[in-house]
Design a protein around this motif. Structure first.
Motif, PDB file in Angstrom:
ATOM      1  N   ASP A 177       0.816  -1.218   0.000  1.00 53.76           N
ATOM      2  CA  ASP A 177       0.000   0.000   0.000  1.00 53.76           C
ATOM      3  C   ASP A 177       0.850   1.268   0.000  1.00 53.76           C
ATOM      4  N   ARG A 178       2.153   1.122   0.191  1.00 53.72           N
ATOM      5  CA  ARG A 178       3.042   2.281   0.131  1.00 53.72           C
ATOM      6  C   ARG A 178       3.874   2.286  -1.150  1.00 53.72           C
ATOM      7  N   THR A 179       4.373   1.145  -1.542  1.00 58.86           N
ATOM      8  CA  THR A 179       5.265   1.102  -2.705  1.00 58.86           C
ATOM      9  C   THR A 179       4.520   1.083  -4.038  1.00 58.86           C
ATOM     10  N   LEU A 180       3.396   0.380  -4.113  1.00 57.18           N
ATOM     11  CA  LEU A 180       2.709   0.236  -5.399  1.00 57.18           C
ATOM     12  C   LEU A 180       2.100   1.547  -5.903  1.00 57.18           C
ATOM     13  N   PRO A 181       1.349   2.309  -5.087  1.00 54.85           N
ATOM     14  CA  PRO A 181       0.810   3.583  -5.602  1.00 54.85           C
ATOM     15  C   PRO A 181       1.914   4.532  -6.059  1.00 54.85           C
ATOM     16  N   GLU A 182       3.000   4.573  -5.309  1.00 51.91           N
ATOM     17  CA  GLU A 182       4.110   5.466  -5.662  1.00 51.91           C
ATOM     18  C   GLU A 182       4.728   5.055  -6.990  1.00 51.91           C
ATOM     19  N   PHE A 183       4.841   3.756  -7.203  1.00 53.62           N
ATOM     20  CA  PHE A 183       5.406   3.251  -8.458  1.00 53.62           C
ATOM     21  C   PHE A 183       4.486   3.547  -9.637  1.00 53.62           C
ATOM     22  N   LEU A 184       3.212   3.305  -9.480  1.00 53.03           N
ATOM     23  CA  LEU A 184       2.276   3.415 -10.596  1.00 53.03           C
ATOM     24  C   LEU A 184       2.045   4.852 -11.048  1.00 53.03           C
ATOM     25  N   LYS A 185       2.088   5.794 -10.135  1.00 52.39           N
ATOM     26  CA  LYS A 185       1.699   7.167 -10.489  1.00 52.39           C
ATOM     27  C   LYS A 185       2.656   7.811 -11.489  1.00 52.39           C
ATOM     28  N   ASP A 186       3.889   7.358 -11.540  1.00 54.12           N
ATOM     29  CA  ASP A 186       4.875   7.962 -12.438  1.00 54.12           C
ATOM     30  C   ASP A 186       5.382   7.018 -13.520  1.00 54.12           C
ATOM     31  N   PHE A 187       4.846   5.807 -13.554  1.00 56.49           N
ATOM     32  CA  PHE A 187       5.394   4.811 -14.481  1.00 56.49           C
ATOM     33  C   PHE A 187       4.596   4.783 -15.779  1.00 56.49           C
ATOM     34  N   ASN A 188       5.298   4.795 -16.905  1.00 55.05           N
ATOM     35  CA  ASN A 188       4.659   4.732 -18.216  1.00 55.05           C
ATOM     36  C   ASN A 188       4.780   3.316 -18.767  1.00 55.05           C
ATOM     37  N   ALA A 189       3.650   2.614 -18.818  1.00 53.82           N
ATOM     38  CA  ALA A 189       3.659   1.224 -19.269  1.00 53.82           C
ATOM     39  C   ALA A 189       3.282   1.076 -20.733  1.00 53.82           C
ATOM     40  N   LYS A 190       3.032   2.190 -21.424  1.00 54.00           N
ATOM     41  CA  LYS A 190       2.520   2.125 -22.795  1.00 54.00           C
ATOM     42  C   LYS A 190       3.535   1.576 -23.790  1.00 54.00           C
ATOM     43  N   THR A 191       4.806   1.597 -23.447  1.00 49.93           N
ATOM     44  CA  THR A 191       5.831   1.130 -24.380  1.00 49.93           C
ATOM     45  C   THR A 191       6.060  -0.383 -24.307  1.00 49.93           C
ATOM     46  N   PHE A 192       5.367  -1.051 -23.395  1.00 50.66           N
ATOM     47  CA  PHE A 192       5.567  -2.493 -23.235  1.00 50.66           C
ATOM     48  C   PHE A 192       4.547  -3.276 -24.060  1.00 50.66           C
ATOM     49  N   ASN A 193       4.999  -4.388 -24.638  1.00 54.35           N
ATOM     50  CA  ASN A 193       4.124  -5.236 -25.449  1.00 54.35           C
ATOM     51  C   ASN A 193       3.204  -6.110 -24.607  1.00 54.35           C
ATOM     52  N   LYS A 194       3.665  -6.449 -23.414  1.00 54.47           N
ATOM     53  CA  LYS A 194       2.891  -7.362 -22.562  1.00 54.47           C
ATOM     54  C   LYS A 194       3.117  -6.998 -21.103  1.00 54.47           C
ATOM     55  N   ILE A 195       2.034  -7.015 -20.326  1.00 61.38           N
ATOM     56  CA  ILE A 195       2.114  -6.772 -18.889  1.00 61.38           C
ATOM     57  C   ILE A 195       1.727  -8.051 -18.167  1.00 61.38           C
ATOM     58  N   ILE A 196       2.626  -8.547 -17.347  1.00 63.67           N
ATOM     59  CA  ILE A 196       2.400  -9.799 -16.613  1.00 63.67           C
ATOM     60  C   ILE A 196       2.473  -9.506 -15.120  1.00 63.67           C
ATOM     61  N   ILE A 197       1.456  -9.936 -14.400  1.00 58.07           N
ATOM     62  CA  ILE A 197       1.395  -9.768 -12.955  1.00 58.07           C
ATOM     63  C   ILE A 197       1.511 -11.138 -12.298  1.00 58.07           C
ATOM     64  N   HIS A 198       2.448 -11.279 -11.379  1.00 57.06           N
ATOM     65  CA  HIS A 198       2.585 -12.544 -10.639  1.00 57.06           C
ATOM     66  C   HIS A 198       2.194 -12.298  -9.190  1.00 57.06           C
ATOM     67  N   LEU A 199       1.080 -12.876  -8.783  1.00 62.59           N
ATOM     68  CA  LEU A 199       0.547 -12.668  -7.438  1.00 62.59           C
ATOM     69  C   LEU A 199       0.924 -13.840  -6.536  1.00 62.59           C
ATOM     70  N   ASP A 200       1.833 -13.575  -5.620  1.00 59.59           N
ATOM     71  CA  ASP A 200       2.281 -14.586  -4.662  1.00 59.59           C
ATOM     72  C   ASP A 200       2.286 -13.966  -3.266  1.00 59.59           C
ATOM     73  N   ALA A 201       1.243 -13.159  -3.010  1.00 58.95           N
ATOM     74  CA  ALA A 201       1.152 -12.433  -1.742  1.00 58.95           C
ATOM     75  C   ALA A 201       0.506 -13.257  -0.639  1.00 58.95           C
ATOM     76  N   ASP A 202      -0.101 -14.391  -0.993  1.00 61.02           N
ATOM     77  CA  ASP A 202      -0.692 -15.341  -0.052  1.00 61.02           C
ATOM     78  C   ASP A 202      -2.010 -14.864   0.562  1.00 61.02           C
ATOM     79  N   LEU A 203      -2.047 -13.649   1.065  1.00 67.20           N
ATOM     80  CA  LEU A 203      -3.210 -13.172   1.806  1.00 67.20           C
ATOM     81  C   LEU A 203      -4.297 -12.614   0.892  1.00 67.20           C
ATOM     82  N   TYR A 204      -5.538 -12.817   1.308  1.00 63.53           N
ATOM     83  CA  TYR A 204      -6.694 -12.287   0.574  1.00 63.53           C
ATOM     84  C   TYR A 204      -6.611 -10.781   0.439  1.00 63.53           C
ATOM     85  N   SER A 205      -6.367 -10.079   1.533  1.00 66.58           N
ATOM     86  CA  SER A 205      -6.378  -8.613   1.532  1.00 66.58           C
ATOM     87  C   SER A 205      -5.305  -8.055   0.605  1.00 66.58           C
TER      88      SER A 205
END
Length: 231
Positions: free
Chosen positions: A136-164
């Motif tokens: 909740d601290r690192t992800l919003p800060e990363f996303l607000k300034d990151f430009n993902a439009k130049t990437f061909n594919k976006i892959i998310i790997h979720l291994d956080a274990d917890l529901y929340s």
């Protein structure tokens, strides 16, 4: 009569472990999706599923975001499948272990399990980066300034274990990425509940790409493509 049944059910519920029922609910969600999952490609090894999703036969410029890094095995493995020099592999983790106890059916992982003592994995691949801290601290800060439009594919790997944690990442990421490939490291249980609630809240469509397990009759790691509904 219905009030008698309600009171009786409430008294019984006092003796039943809530966390176990949460896990069972996750299995019910998995059962709901499993016919569609089973129609996707099956892999005996999770590494083969990862390779399939990133498609190592191509040289796409990939943005790979991992939530739950631990010692860095999976992010390094995924990076080895893609040689594009401008791909980015970014791992999010507190490196302090679980923020709370995690009930994985009959096994309980206590708070701080997976703690690396704050140590970030070492790597010689300059495309790999680690962001230390709670999501909740690192992800919003990363996303607000990151430009993902130049990437061909976006892959998310979720291994956080917890529901929340899983639900939080899904909701926030979908606000920035209308289309993304998602790999759940352990869909049965809390991750399945998070997926179900995310779709109920956010809408959109999912298309299952593949799954991995020791048997094709059950799914542990599951890959899908998510597309946000048009505004």
């Amino acid at each position: 009569m219905k009030w008698i049944l309600r009171v009786f059910a409430l008294r019984i519920a006092n003796f039943l472990p809530l966390n176990l029922f949460k896990n069972v609910l996750g299995l019910i969600v998995l059962a709901k999706y499993f016919p569609d999952i089973k129609n996707s490609r099956y892999f005996n090894r999770r590494e083969d599923l990862w390779s399939f999703v990133i498609n190592k036969e191509t040289s796409d410029k990939v943005l790979f975001l991992e939530f739950g890094v631990h010692e860095g095995y999976s992010i390094k493995k995924m990076a080895s499948y893609n040689m594009h020099p401008e791909s980015k592999f970014i791992g999010f983790d507190s490196f302090e272990g679980l923020p709370e106890d995690w009930w994985n059916f009959i096994k309980v992982y206590k708070k701080n399990h997976f703690d690396t003592g704050g140590k970030i994995p070492e790597t010689s691949d300059e495309r790999i980066q680690f962001l230390k801290g709670w999501f909740d601290r690192t992800l919003p800060e990363f996303l607000k300034d990151f430009n993902a439009k130049t990437f061909n594919k976006i892959i998310i790997h979720l291994d956080a274990d917890l529901y929340s944690s899983t639900l939080y990442c899904l909701i926030l990421l979908s606000q920035y990425f209308p289309q993304m490939h998602i790999i759940f490291d352990e869909l049965p249980g809390e991750e399945a509940r998070a997926l179900e609630d995310f779709l109920a809240i956010n809408g959109g469509t999912v298309s299952f790409q593949g799954y991995a397990s020791r048997t094709s009759h059950f799914a542990i790691q599951v890959a899908l493509e998510y597309e946000r509904k048009a505004q």
